[in-house]
Scaffold this motif. Structure first.
Motif, short mmCIF file in Angstrom:
data_model
loop_
_atom_site.label_atom_id
_atom_site.label_comp_id
_atom_site.label_asym_id
_atom_site.label_seq_id
_atom_site.Cartn_x
_atom_site.Cartn_y
_atom_site.Cartn_z
N GLU A 294 0.81 -1.21 0.00
CA GLU A 294 0.00 0.00 0.00
C GLU A 294 0.85 1.26 0.00
O GLU A 294 0.33 2.36 -0.20
N SER A 295 2.15 1.11 0.21
CA SER A 295 3.02 2.29 0.24
C SER A 295 4.17 2.18 -0.76
O SER A 295 5.26 2.69 -0.51
N ALA A 296 3.91 1.50 -1.88
CA ALA A 296 4.95 1.38 -2.91
C ALA A 296 5.29 2.77 -3.45
O ALA A 296 4.44 3.66 -3.52
N LYS A 297 6.56 2.97 -3.79
CA LYS A 297 6.96 4.26 -4.35
C LYS A 297 7.27 4.10 -5.83
O LYS A 297 7.48 2.99 -6.31
N SER A 298 7.31 5.19 -6.53
CA SER A 298 7.55 5.12 -7.97
C SER A 298 9.05 5.15 -8.26
O SER A 298 9.84 5.70 -7.51
N GLY A 299 9.41 4.52 -9.36
CA GLY A 299 10.79 4.48 -9.82
C GLY A 299 10.80 4.20 -11.32
O GLY A 299 9.74 4.07 -11.95
N THR A 300 12.00 4.09 -11.88
CA THR A 300 12.14 3.79 -13.31
C THR A 300 13.13 2.65 -13.49
O THR A 300 14.24 2.69 -12.95
N LEU A 301 12.70 1.63 -14.22
CA LEU A 301 13.56 0.49 -14.52
C LEU A 301 14.42 0.79 -15.73
O LEU A 301 13.94 1.33 -16.72
N ASP A 302 15.70 0.43 -15.66
CA ASP A 302 16.63 0.56 -16.77
C ASP A 302 16.43 -0.64 -17.69
O ASP A 302 16.91 -1.73 -17.39
N ALA B 29 12.46 1.34 -24.24
CA ALA B 29 12.40 2.51 -23.36
C ALA B 29 12.50 2.08 -21.89
O ALA B 29 12.09 0.98 -21.52
N ASP B 30 13.07 2.96 -21.06
CA ASP B 30 13.07 2.72 -19.62
C ASP B 30 11.62 2.74 -19.14
O ASP B 30 10.75 3.37 -19.75
N LEU B 31 11.35 2.04 -18.04
CA LEU B 31 9.98 1.74 -17.66
C LEU B 31 9.62 2.24 -16.26
O LEU B 31 10.30 1.90 -15.29
N PRO B 32 8.55 3.03 -16.14
CA PRO B 32 8.10 3.42 -14.81
C PRO B 32 7.52 2.19 -14.10
O PRO B 32 6.92 1.31 -14.74
N PHE B 33 7.70 2.13 -12.78
CA PHE B 33 7.18 0.99 -12.03
C PHE B 33 6.94 1.37 -10.58
O PHE B 33 7.36 2.44 -10.13
N ALA B 34 6.24 0.50 -9.86
CA ALA B 34 6.01 0.67 -8.43
C ALA B 34 6.98 -0.21 -7.67
O ALA B 34 7.10 -1.41 -7.94
N LEU B 35 7.71 0.39 -6.71
CA LEU B 35 8.74 -0.29 -5.93
C LEU B 35 8.23 -0.58 -4.53
O LEU B 35 7.84 0.33 -3.80
N VAL B 36 8.23 -1.86 -4.15
CA VAL B 36 7.87 -2.27 -2.80
C VAL B 36 9.16 -2.38 -2.00
O VAL B 36 10.02 -3.20 -2.30
N GLU B 37 9.30 -1.52 -0.99
CA GLU B 37 10.53 -1.49 -0.18
C GLU B 37 10.41 -2.29 1.11
O GLU B 37 11.41 -2.56 1.75
N ASP B 38 9.22 -2.63 1.51
CA ASP B 38 8.98 -3.38 2.75
C ASP B 38 8.10 -4.56 2.39
O ASP B 38 6.92 -4.39 2.10
N ALA B 39 8.69 -5.76 2.38
CA ALA B 39 7.93 -6.94 1.95
C ALA B 39 8.36 -8.16 2.73
O ALA B 39 9.53 -8.31 3.09
N THR B 40 7.40 -9.02 2.99
CA THR B 40 7.69 -10.34 3.55
C THR B 40 7.49 -11.32 2.40
O THR B 40 6.42 -11.38 1.81
N VAL B 41 8.57 -12.06 2.07
CA VAL B 41 8.58 -12.83 0.84
C VAL B 41 8.75 -14.33 1.05
O VAL B 41 9.31 -14.77 2.06
N ASP B 42 8.27 -15.08 0.08
CA ASP B 42 8.55 -16.50 -0.06
C ASP B 42 9.62 -16.57 -1.16
O ASP B 42 9.32 -16.41 -2.34
N ALA B 43 10.86 -16.76 -0.77
CA ALA B 43 11.99 -16.67 -1.70
C ALA B 43 11.88 -17.65 -2.87
O ALA B 43 12.35 -17.36 -3.96
#
Length: 122
Positions: A25-33, A82-96
């Protein structure tokens, strides 16, 4: 004159890499190379671990937890080179086992940022 329709699906993805909704719910924006990725399915999948490329300020694939800035929140459709805008999740609990790509991540919670990285993986 003919009329053609085009269907485009935005967002979405395989979210089995997430074990909770934490951070989504608090993902931030970024750009993928785009040039840093090997794209095989016309998209970069949800859950892809990414790192900040300090020289460009763009994000590329991360293979180690030491460089992890976060995860791609939703599938990102590739449009040419083209480089790509995306949503970045910085706090996550993951199943590796369900995190896409090659990485050294373990099951657990990852709290990331471009400048300070911490992990509480178990």
């Amino acid at each position: 004159m003919s009329i053609a329709t085009t269907t485009v699906t935005l967002g979405g993805g395989d979210y089995r890499w997430l074990t909770s909704a934490r951070g989504t719910e608090s993902a931030k924006s970024g750009t993928l190379d785009y040039s840093a990725f090997t794209v095989t399915d016309d998209y970069i999948p949800s859950g892809t671990p990414v790192k900040l490329i300090t020289q460009t300020g763009l994000y590329g694939p991360a293979s180690t937890s030491a460089t992890l800035a976060g995860f791609v929140a939703h599938n990102v459709a590739v449009n040419g080179t083209a480089d790509l805008p995306f949503a970045l999740v910085e706090d996550a609990t993951v199943d590796a086992s369900n995190v896409p790509g090659t990485h050294d991540l373990e099951d657990g919670r990852y709290i990331c940022s471009a400048s300070a990285i911490a992990s509480t993986a178990t």
